[in-house]
Design a protein around this motif. Structure first.
Motif, PDB file in Angstrom:
ATOM      1  N   GLY A 138       0.788  -1.220   0.000  1.00 33.66           N
ATOM      2  CA  GLY A 138       0.000   0.000   0.000  1.00 33.66           C
ATOM      3  C   GLY A 138       0.821   1.271   0.000  1.00 33.66           C
ATOM      4  N   ILE A 139       2.015   1.225  -0.606  1.00 35.66           N
ATOM      5  CA  ILE A 139       2.855   2.423  -0.704  1.00 35.66           C
ATOM      6  C   ILE A 139       3.255   2.664  -2.154  1.00 35.66           C
ATOM      7  CG2 ILE A 139       3.792   2.363   1.637  1.00 35.66           C
ATOM      8  CD1 ILE A 139       6.283   0.970   0.502  1.00 35.66           C
ATOM      9  N   LYS A 140       3.309   3.912  -2.528  1.00 37.35           N
ATOM     10  CA  LYS A 140       3.785   4.311  -3.845  1.00 37.35           C
ATOM     11  C   LYS A 140       5.210   4.825  -3.693  1.00 37.35           C
ATOM     12  CE  LYS A 140       3.974   6.106  -8.070  1.00 37.35           C
ATOM     13  NZ  LYS A 140       4.024   5.294  -9.305  1.00 37.35           N
ATOM     14  N   ILE A 141       6.180   4.165  -4.334  1.00 39.18           N
ATOM     15  CA  ILE A 141       7.574   4.573  -4.260  1.00 39.18           C
ATOM     16  C   ILE A 141       7.829   5.672  -5.285  1.00 39.18           C
ATOM     17  CG2 ILE A 141       9.971   3.842  -4.579  1.00 39.18           C
ATOM     18  CD1 ILE A 141       9.150   1.059  -3.628  1.00 39.18           C
ATOM     19  N   LEU A 142       8.199   6.860  -4.787  1.00 39.50           N
ATOM     20  CA  LEU A 142       8.471   7.993  -5.671  1.00 39.50           C
ATOM     21  C   LEU A 142       9.903   7.965  -6.182  1.00 39.50           C
ATOM     22  CD1 LEU A 142       6.651  10.761  -3.599  1.00 39.50           C
ATOM     23  CD2 LEU A 142       5.819   9.607  -5.673  1.00 39.50           C
ATOM     24  N   GLY A 143      10.801   7.335  -5.445  1.00 45.13           N
ATOM     25  CA  GLY A 143      12.178   7.219  -5.902  1.00 45.13           C
ATOM     26  C   GLY A 143      13.130   6.871  -4.773  1.00 45.13           C
ATOM     27  N   PRO A 144      14.358   6.436  -5.112  1.00 45.32           N
ATOM     28  CA  PRO A 144      15.360   6.116  -4.094  1.00 45.32           C
ATOM     29  C   PRO A 144      16.140   7.366  -3.684  1.00 45.32           C
ATOM     30  CG  PRO A 144      16.220   5.574  -6.262  1.00 45.32           C
ATOM     31  CD  PRO A 144      14.840   6.137  -6.482  1.00 45.32           C
ATOM     32  N   THR A 145      16.292   7.573  -2.386  1.00 42.82           N
ATOM     33  CA  THR A 145      17.032   8.743  -1.899  1.00 42.82           C
ATOM     34  C   THR A 145      18.431   8.299  -1.476  1.00 42.82           C
ATOM     35  OG1 THR A 145      16.058   8.420   0.307  1.00 42.82           O
ATOM     36  CG2 THR A 145      14.937   9.927  -1.166  1.00 42.82           C
ATOM     37  N   TYR A 146      19.375   8.470  -2.360  1.00 44.32           N
ATOM     38  CA  TYR A 146      20.771   8.091  -2.101  1.00 44.32           C
ATOM     39  C   TYR A 146      21.353   8.963  -0.999  1.00 44.32           C
ATOM     40  CZ  TYR A 146      25.832   7.719  -2.911  1.00 44.32           C
ATOM     41  OH  TYR A 146      27.176   7.536  -2.762  1.00 44.32           O
ATOM     42  N   PHE A 147      22.053   8.349  -0.047  1.00 44.83           N
ATOM     43  CA  PHE A 147      22.697   9.158   0.992  1.00 44.83           C
ATOM     44  C   PHE A 147      24.137   8.737   1.233  1.00 44.83           C
ATOM     45  CE2 PHE A 147      20.211   5.837   3.169  1.00 44.83           C
ATOM     46  CZ  PHE A 147      21.145   5.235   3.994  1.00 44.83           C
ATOM     47  N   GLY A 237      24.084   3.224   0.012  1.00 49.34           N
ATOM     48  CA  GLY A 237      23.043   3.570   0.971  1.00 49.34           C
ATOM     49  C   GLY A 237      21.912   4.363   0.346  1.00 49.34           C
ATOM     50  N   TYR A 238      20.707   3.918   0.568  1.00 47.59           N
ATOM     51  CA  TYR A 238      19.534   4.645   0.061  1.00 47.59           C
ATOM     52  C   TYR A 238      18.307   4.270   0.873  1.00 47.59           C
ATOM     53  CZ  TYR A 238      17.694   0.389  -2.162  1.00 47.59           C
ATOM     54  OH  TYR A 238      17.180  -0.874  -2.388  1.00 47.59           O
ATOM     55  N   ASP A 239      17.361   5.178   0.882  1.00 45.40           N
ATOM     56  CA  ASP A 239      16.041   4.905   1.413  1.00 45.40           C
ATOM     57  C   ASP A 239      15.049   5.116   0.282  1.00 45.40           C
ATOM     58  OD1 ASP A 239      16.707   4.284   4.089  1.00 45.40           O
ATOM     59  OD2 ASP A 239      16.944   6.412   4.550  1.00 45.40           O
ATOM     60  N   LEU A 240      13.788   4.931   0.583  1.00 41.88           N
ATOM     61  CA  LEU A 240      12.747   5.069  -0.427  1.00 41.88           C
ATOM     62  C   LEU A 240      11.789   6.181  -0.022  1.00 41.88           C
ATOM     63  CD1 LEU A 240      12.072   1.259  -0.866  1.00 41.88           C
ATOM     64  CD2 LEU A 240      13.247   2.735  -2.513  1.00 41.88           C
ATOM     65  N   LEU A 241      11.674   7.182  -0.859  1.00 37.31           N
ATOM     66  CA  LEU A 241      10.694   8.241  -0.623  1.00 37.31           C
ATOM     67  C   LEU A 241       9.349   7.700  -1.078  1.00 37.31           C
ATOM     68  CD1 LEU A 241      10.009  11.102   0.229  1.00 37.31           C
ATOM     69  CD2 LEU A 241      10.565  11.863  -2.094  1.00 37.31           C
ATOM     70  N   VAL A 242       8.431   7.529  -0.134  1.00 35.29           N
ATOM     71  CA  VAL A 242       7.151   6.895  -0.456  1.00 35.29           C
ATOM     72  C   VAL A 242       5.987   7.760  -0.004  1.00 35.29           C
ATOM     73  CG1 VAL A 242       8.244   4.631  -0.125  1.00 35.29           C
ATOM     74  CG2 VAL A 242       6.823   5.596   1.685  1.00 35.29           C
ATOM     75  N   ILE A 243       4.851   7.513  -0.623  1.00 35.97           N
ATOM     76  CA  ILE A 243       3.598   8.154  -0.260  1.00 35.97           C
ATOM     77  C   ILE A 243       2.539   7.068  -0.153  1.00 35.97           C
ATOM     78  CG2 ILE A 243       2.988   8.603  -2.679  1.00 35.97           C
ATOM     79  CD1 ILE A 243       1.629  11.191  -1.745  1.00 35.97           C
ATOM     80  N   SER A 244       1.608   7.265   0.741  1.00 35.18           N
ATOM     81  CA  SER A 244       0.525   6.304   0.905  1.00 35.18           C
ATOM     82  C   SER A 244      -0.194   6.079  -0.419  1.00 35.18           C
ATOM     83  CB  SER A 244      -0.469   6.836   1.944  1.00 35.18           C
ATOM     84  OG  SER A 244      -1.731   6.227   1.823  1.00 35.18           O
ATOM     85  N   LYS A 245      -0.430   4.835  -0.783  1.00 33.66           N
ATOM     86  CA  LYS A 245      -1.144   4.531  -2.019  1.00 33.66           C
ATOM     87  C   LYS A 245      -2.564   5.087  -1.970  1.00 33.66           C
ATOM     88  CE  LYS A 245      -2.301   0.729  -5.183  1.00 33.66           C
ATOM     89  NZ  LYS A 245      -3.718   1.138  -5.356  1.00 33.66           N
ATOM     90  N   GLU A 246      -3.147   5.051  -0.781  1.00 26.33           N
ATOM     91  CA  GLU A 246      -4.506   5.592  -0.640  1.00 26.33           C
ATOM     92  C   GLU A 246      -4.530   7.079  -0.947  1.00 26.33           C
ATOM     93  OE1 GLU A 246      -8.072   5.937   2.727  1.00 26.33           O
ATOM     94  OE2 GLU A 246      -6.206   4.878   3.188  1.00 26.33           O
ATOM     95  N   VAL A 247      -3.533   7.800  -0.438  1.00 27.75           N
ATOM     96  CA  VAL A 247      -3.430   9.227  -0.732  1.00 27.75           C
ATOM     97  C   VAL A 247      -3.144   9.439  -2.214  1.00 27.75           C
ATOM     98  CG1 VAL A 247      -2.092  11.316  -0.300  1.00 27.75           C
ATOM     99  CG2 VAL A 247      -2.704   9.816   1.602  1.00 27.75           C
ATOM    100  N   TRP A 248      -2.213   8.650  -2.737  1.00 31.23           N
ATOM    101  CA  TRP A 248      -1.834   8.764  -4.153  1.00 31.23           C
ATOM    102  C   TRP A 248      -3.034   8.534  -5.066  1.00 31.23           C
ATOM    103  CZ3 TRP A 248       2.213  10.457  -6.935  1.00 31.23           C
ATOM    104  CH2 TRP A 248       2.335  10.048  -8.274  1.00 31.23           C
ATOM    105  N   ASP A 249      -3.803   7.505  -4.778  1.00 32.04           N
ATOM    106  CA  ASP A 249      -4.956   7.178  -5.615  1.00 32.04           C
ATOM    107  C   ASP A 249      -6.030   8.262  -5.555  1.00 32.04           C
ATOM    108  OD1 ASP A 249      -3.777   4.828  -6.393  1.00 32.04           O
ATOM    109  OD2 ASP A 249      -4.917   3.550  -5.022  1.00 32.04           O
ATOM    110  N   GLY A 250      -6.006   9.063  -4.488  1.00 36.28           N
ATOM    111  CA  GLY A 250      -6.987  10.130  -4.352  1.00 36.28           C
ATOM    112  C   GLY A 250      -6.608  11.404  -5.082  1.00 36.28           C
ATOM    113  N   LEU A 251      -5.381  11.445  -5.642  1.00 33.93           N
ATOM    114  CA  LEU A 251      -4.925  12.627  -6.367  1.00 33.93           C
ATOM    115  C   LEU A 251      -5.390  12.597  -7.815  1.00 33.93           C
ATOM    116  CD1 LEU A 251      -1.197  12.808  -5.138  1.00 33.93           C
ATOM    117  CD2 LEU A 251      -3.191  13.954  -4.148  1.00 33.93           C
TER     118      LEU A 251
END
Length: 328
Positions: A138-147, A237-251
Motif C-alpha cells: 500500500g505504498i507508492k515509491i516515488l524514488g530512491p534517496t541516495y545518501f 546507501g539509500y532509502d525510499l521516498l514513499v507516499i501512501s497509495k490511498e493518498v496517491w490514488d486520491g490525487l
C-alpha cells in the motif's frame, strides 16, 4: 420532533455559512502531506524535502518531521499503512521485513554506485519491484534517496583487511532481519541499536563500531568517538521516498504529476550534494584524527555474496532479478 432555532442561533448560522462560502475551494481541498524521517533537520535530505515542498502547488500542505520526532525509526511504514502518516523516507530493509522478496534490494555489493541505483529504479525490473510494494504494502515509491556508500566506522584500533578480521566486532546495525544479516555478511557480530543511540554506544564501548555513509558520520558526529574508517564500500546507501497509495490514488492526474516531478527534482539535487560531500569528507575526518583503511574489498564482496546466495533470504528473491540488476 421539530427543532426551532432562536434569533441568535440563526444569526450565528448565517455568519458561519457566509464565512464558509468565502473560503476558496482550493483551500478546502488542500491535500495535507505529513512526512516523517529518522534523519535530522540538518541533514541534506531534510533540505531535499524542503525543495520537494517548494515545488508543490498551493493544492498541497507539507509538514516535515525529522529526527524520529513523529514516529520512531522503523515504524513509519506501519504508520502509513494505518493511515496515520502520508509520506515517509523508508529503509528498503523495513520494506523487506513485510515483503521478503524485497530483500534482494538490501543485499551487500548489489548496486555499483548512485547512478546504477537510479538506473535500476527507472528500469523495467525496477518498475516490477515498485509495483510489488504498491500492490502488497500500500505504498507508492516515488524514488530512491541516495545518501552515500556505507563504510565501517570503528572506535577500536584493530586492523581490518578481510571479513575474518571482523570476527567478534560488535557492529551496530538497525533492528530487523535484513540489517542484522548484512552485519553478518561483513563477518561482524551485529548488534541492534537505534540510530539516535549510536553516538553514546560508541562513546561508552557498548558497541565497537557502526556502518554508515560518511555524510551521516558527519551529521551525527560519530567521528568524535571513532578512530578509523574501513572503506568496505559494502552497500550503496539509500532509502525510499514513499507516499501512501490511498493518498496517491486520491490525487488527480495533474496532482500526481506535480508530486512525482517535485520528488524527482529534489532527489536529483540531494544525490549531487551527497556525492560532493563524500568526496570532501575524507580530508575533514583526517584533520580530526581519524585514519582510513582500504581493506581487501574483493574478499569482502566474495564473502558477502556467498553468504546471501546460501541463505534463506535469496530463496525468495524474484527469479532472474539478480541477473537483470547486474545487467543494467
Amino acid at each position: 420532533m421539530t427543532f426551532r432555532l432562536g434569533r441568535r442561533a440563526l444569526l450565528s448560522l448565517a455568519v458561519a455559512t457566509s464565512v464558509m462560502a468565502a473560503v476558496p475551494a482550493t483551500a478546502q481541498d488542500t491535500v495535507e502531506l505529513n512526512f516523517s524521517a529518522v534523519f535530522s533537520a540538518n541533514d541534506i535530505r531534510a533540505e531535499m524535502m524542503n525543495k520537494f515542498a517548494e515545488a508543490l502547488t498551493d493544492e498541497f500542505t507539507f509538514n516535515g518531521y525529522y529526527g524520529a520526532t513523529l514516529f520512531a525509526q522503523g515504524t513509519e511504514l506501519v504508520a502509513i499503512q494505518r493511515g496515520n502518516l502520508e509520506m515517509g523516507n523508508i529503509a528498503p530493509q523495513d520494506v523487506s521485513n513485510q515483503l521478503p522478496a524485497f530483500s534482494i534490494l538490501t543485499s551487500a555489493y548489489l548496486f555499483r554506485d548512485a547512478d546504477h541505483l537510479r538506473t535500476f529504479f527507472n528500469s523495467e525490473p525496477g518498475e516490477e519491484m515498485k509495483a510489488m510494494a504498491e500492490d502488497e504494502l500500500g505504498i507508492k515509491i516515488l524514488g530512491p534517496t541516495y545518501f552515500g556508500t556505507r563504510q565501517v566506522g570503528l572506535r577500536i584500533d584493530k586492523e581490518i583487511n578481510t571479513p575474518e578480521d571482523m570476527a567478534g566486532v560488535k557492529l551496530r546495525m538497525p533492528g530487523g532481519e535484513a540489517w542484522q544479516f548484512l552485519g553478518e555478511a561483513l563477518g561482524a557480530n551485529p548488534t541492534p541499536m537505534a540510530y539516535a543511540e549510536v553516538y553514546t554506544g560508541l562513546a561508552t564501548g557498548a558497541i565497537d563500531g557502526q556502518d554508515n555513509p560518511l555524510p551521516n558520520v558527519q551529521n551525527m558526529k560519530f567521528y568524535e568517538v571513532e578512530t578509523q574508517t574501513v572503506l568496505t564500500s559494502h552497500l550503496v546507501g539509500y532509502d525510499l521516498l514513499v507516499i501512501s497509495k490511498e493518498v496517491w490514488d486520491g490525487l488527480s492526474d495533474e496532482q500526481k504529476a506535480t508530486v512525482q516531478s517535485a520528488a524527482d527534482e529534489a532527489i536529483a539535487w540531494s544525490t549531487e550534494q551527497h556525492l560532493a560531500q563524500e568526496a570532501e569528507l575524507v580530508a575533514f575526518f583526517e584533520s580530526e584524527g581519524m585514519t582510513f583503511n582500504t581493506p581487501d574489498v574483493d574478499a569482502f564482496r566474495a564473502y558477502a555474496q556467498d553468504k546471501y546466495l546460501n541463505s534463506d533470504l535469496s530463496k525468495v528473491w524474484p527469479e532472474g532479478m539478480l541477473d537483470k540488476i547486474n545487467g543494467l
